[in-house]
Write an enzyme that holds these catalytic residues in place. Sequence first.
Site, PDB file in Angstrom:
ATOM      1  N   CYS A  55      50.783 -73.701   0.856  1.00  3.86           N
ATOM      2  CA  CYS A  55      49.373 -73.501   0.466  1.00  3.86           C
ATOM      3  C   CYS A  55      49.226 -73.299  -1.028  1.00  3.86           C
ATOM      4  O   CYS A  55      48.164 -73.593  -1.596  1.00  3.86           O
ATOM      5  CB  CYS A  55      48.800 -72.265   1.157  1.00  3.86           C
ATOM      6  SG  CYS A  55      49.642 -71.703   2.629  1.00  3.86           S
ATOM      7  N   ASP A  87      49.807 -66.038   5.575  1.00  3.55           N
ATOM      8  CA  ASP A  87      49.770 -65.570   6.953  1.00  3.55           C
ATOM      9  C   ASP A  87      50.754 -66.287   7.873  1.00  3.55           C
ATOM     10  O   ASP A  87      51.317 -65.689   8.779  1.00  3.55           O
ATOM     11  CB  ASP A  87      48.351 -65.715   7.503  1.00  3.55           C
ATOM     12  CG  ASP A  87      47.403 -64.708   6.872  1.00  3.55           C
ATOM     13  OD1 ASP A  87      47.836 -63.965   5.981  1.00  3.55           O
ATOM     14  OD2 ASP A  87      46.223 -64.674   7.265  1.00  3.55           O
ATOM     15  N   CYS A 128      45.628 -69.945   0.174  1.00  2.17           N
ATOM     16  CA  CYS A 128      45.928 -69.365   1.481  1.00  2.17           C
ATOM     17  C   CYS A 128      44.928 -68.269   1.825  1.00  2.17           C
ATOM     18  O   CYS A 128      44.379 -67.600   0.947  1.00  2.17           O
ATOM     19  CB  CYS A 128      47.349 -68.815   1.505  1.00  2.17           C
ATOM     20  SG  CYS A 128      47.886 -68.368   3.180  1.00  2.17           S
ATOM     21  N   ASP A 129      44.774 -68.049   3.107  1.00  2.00           N
ATOM     22  CA  ASP A 129      43.701 -67.279   3.730  1.00  2.00           C
ATOM     23  C   ASP A 129      43.036 -66.202   2.869  1.00  2.00           C
ATOM     24  O   ASP A 129      41.887 -66.304   2.492  1.00  2.00           O
ATOM     25  CB  ASP A 129      44.226 -66.627   5.010  1.00  2.00           C
ATOM     26  CG  ASP A 129      44.579 -67.663   6.056  1.00  2.00           C
ATOM     27  OD1 ASP A 129      44.436 -68.859   5.784  1.00  2.00           O
ATOM     28  OD2 ASP A 129      45.014 -67.276   7.149  1.00  2.00           O
ATOM     29  N   LYS A 130      43.746 -65.114   2.568  1.00  2.00           N
ATOM     30  CA  LYS A 130      43.088 -63.971   1.925  1.00  2.00           C
ATOM     31  C   LYS A 130      42.855 -64.190   0.440  1.00  2.00           C
ATOM     32  O   LYS A 130      42.060 -63.481  -0.175  1.00  2.00           O
ATOM     33  CB  LYS A 130      43.904 -62.685   2.136  1.00  2.00           C
ATOM     34  CG  LYS A 130      44.233 -62.396   3.573  1.00  2.00           C
ATOM     35  CD  LYS A 130      43.006 -62.442   4.465  1.00  2.00           C
ATOM     36  CE  LYS A 130      43.371 -62.447   5.926  1.00  2.00           C
ATOM     37  NZ  LYS A 130      44.077 -63.631   6.412  1.00  2.00           N
ATOM     38  N   CYS A 200      46.781 -74.810   5.732  1.00  2.00           N
ATOM     39  CA  CYS A 200      46.719 -75.283   7.118  1.00  2.00           C
ATOM     40  C   CYS A 200      45.496 -76.169   7.338  1.00  2.00           C
ATOM     41  O   CYS A 200      44.397 -75.849   6.889  1.00  2.00           O
ATOM     42  CB  CYS A 200      46.682 -74.098   8.076  1.00  2.00           C
ATOM     43  SG  CYS A 200      48.152 -73.058   8.003  1.00  2.00           S
ATOM     44  N   GLU A 450      46.835 -60.047  12.259  1.00  2.00           N
ATOM     45  CA  GLU A 450      46.448 -61.167  13.104  1.00  2.00           C
ATOM     46  C   GLU A 450      47.440 -61.291  14.258  1.00  2.00           C
ATOM     47  O   GLU A 450      48.597 -60.907  14.138  1.00  2.00           O
ATOM     48  CB  GLU A 450      46.417 -62.470  12.309  1.00  2.00           C
ATOM     49  CG  GLU A 450      45.305 -62.521  11.284  1.00  2.00           C
ATOM     50  CD  GLU A 450      45.264 -63.832  10.525  1.00  2.00           C
ATOM     51  OE1 GLU A 450      46.189 -64.646  10.696  1.00  2.00           O
ATOM     52  OE2 GLU A 450      44.309 -64.038   9.762  1.00  2.00           O
ATOM     53  N   SER A 476      44.102 -65.110  13.896  1.00  4.42           N
ATOM     54  CA  SER A 476      44.174 -66.240  12.985  1.00  4.42           C
ATOM     55  C   SER A 476      43.051 -67.205  13.306  1.00  4.42           C
ATOM     56  O   SER A 476      42.590 -67.301  14.450  1.00  4.42           O
ATOM     57  CB  SER A 476      45.517 -66.946  13.148  1.00  4.42           C
ATOM     58  OG  SER A 476      45.491 -68.216  12.543  1.00  4.42           O
TER      59      SER A 476
END
Length: 573
Positions: A55, A87, A128-130, A200, A450, A476
């Site tokens: 990511c 994650d 990436c996510d956060k 992702c 998660e 997730s």
Amino acid sequence: MTSPFDKSRLPSRHVSVGPERAPHRSYYYAMGMTEEQIARPFVAIASAGNDSAPCNIALDPQADICRRGVEEGGGTPRRFNTITVTDGIAMGHQGMKSSLVSREVIADSIELSVRGHCYDALVGFAGCDKSLPGMMMAMLRLNVPSIFVYGGSILPGSFNGRDVNVKDVFEAVGRYAAGNCPLQELIALEKVACPGHGACGGQFTANTMACVGEAIGLSLPNSNMVPAPYTSREEIALAAGRQVMALLERDLRPRDICTRAAFENAARVVAATGGSTNAALHLPAMAHECGIAFDLFDVAEVFKSTPYIADLQPGGQYVAKDMHEAGGVYMVMKTLLDGGFLDPEPLTVTGRTLGENIEEVTWNPDQKVIYSVANPLSPTGGVVGLRGSLAPEGAIVKVAGMHRLRFTGPARVFDCEEDAFAAVEARTIAEGCVIVIRYEGPKGGPGMREMLSTTAALYGQGMGESVALITDGRFSGATRGFCIGHVGPEAADCGPIALVEDRDAIAIDAAAGTIDLLVEEAVLEQRRTAWRPRSNDYQAGALWRYAQNVGPAVSGAVTHPGAAAETHVYADI
């Protein structure tokens, strides 16, 4: 050269203007800067680039291209990096406790770097996510002219003639545990599921928050769904650098853009795309940074009246690359606006309103990913808020792609994810039960983990539709099945989830938006009296400090009072 910028009114004057700043300027000369560069506005380019995961590995090169755009616009770029916790790698073990905490650390670290060096504007790159909400939270907190740039999604892998991604690998672990996937097949799949760099590919948390970036007006139109390997990402980075200088000249700030109407627009796009339930945590946290009251119930109210129109994984068929080719986030927003579901008035980083940007979009009738609001996948959103005796402060479930919206069954209670995952692997979970995983909330975890390893294992065993799972932790964006997260109050605060015992009946109705513990109040009061707080192993360090400060999930699990308590804004120092 005549500059349109009056540096005497910008934060960087504190480190670059006047005889008393000669020592500061000596540092800039040491880095090869010229007198002209020092006299220009200083623009922070924050990158979450690192070697932790695919990511993030393309972010630094994109950030470096952005430098050129800033220079062309009359600014001086100053790049720095912040952390990420990825994650997919943190999942399923104690490392996941660091994930949500990293959102606050990312926002804090950007704030501190910008404050300490008196930067005038900000372009942020995240993958990436956060890191996405963390980057945008910092922009809203600082309120200097800012643009958010997503690094792009990964392309799908190919396995046995079909497209695959990391979700397929997590679910294959469950099939392996059930004896339905040979070890060699699992090994072969893991080697091809993620074929290069990028986040992702499904409508998991990263792509959900990338959509939010455009819907809320902080990203350039139709920039975030472009896959990471595409060379057009270089053009986006360059354009972001140029455009942030236009914002600085106009003094158009994030809080001018991110009004309550903009937050409602963002929630609409999350619901319409079947996005991650984590958006119901991040949108309130972002709103908190600009003093807007917008909690889980406000988000859920928007979800309730929004049609689900984008056929994206995990509930649907397609991934971000397909959405990009279909017309991107603006194609989703065009049909929402035409149907009366979006407010066209909020400003965006283009300097124009959202409606003005959408006017340039032509509906593509040939694509198959995005449906018209006149013919939606379902009439209400892909994400639903719940409330009831088990969750007085609310909970959330993703219903996109689900066939079953009601579930009643006996509880099977676990006090941590590891115990639940072990029971799933041992195949001791009975069909029809409601798995309860508690003491995984923001404070009790600490860190609100998660649960993808557990939910994916259930799905891989063919039990994704035959059990429900409830937690005060999170899921997730790749999770699918009857999985309910963000239950509040959390167990660590003696919420009702702390009082559940094995075989208690729990009733969930995602159509009505309810979640109830079917136990008499007198019995619950006896259990409440006997309840004692749980200790955990995190009695020092960052996780301990987080647990002392974090608020409830209903308000975004934030750790400071937010803009409502401000006496000044950084941008005005």
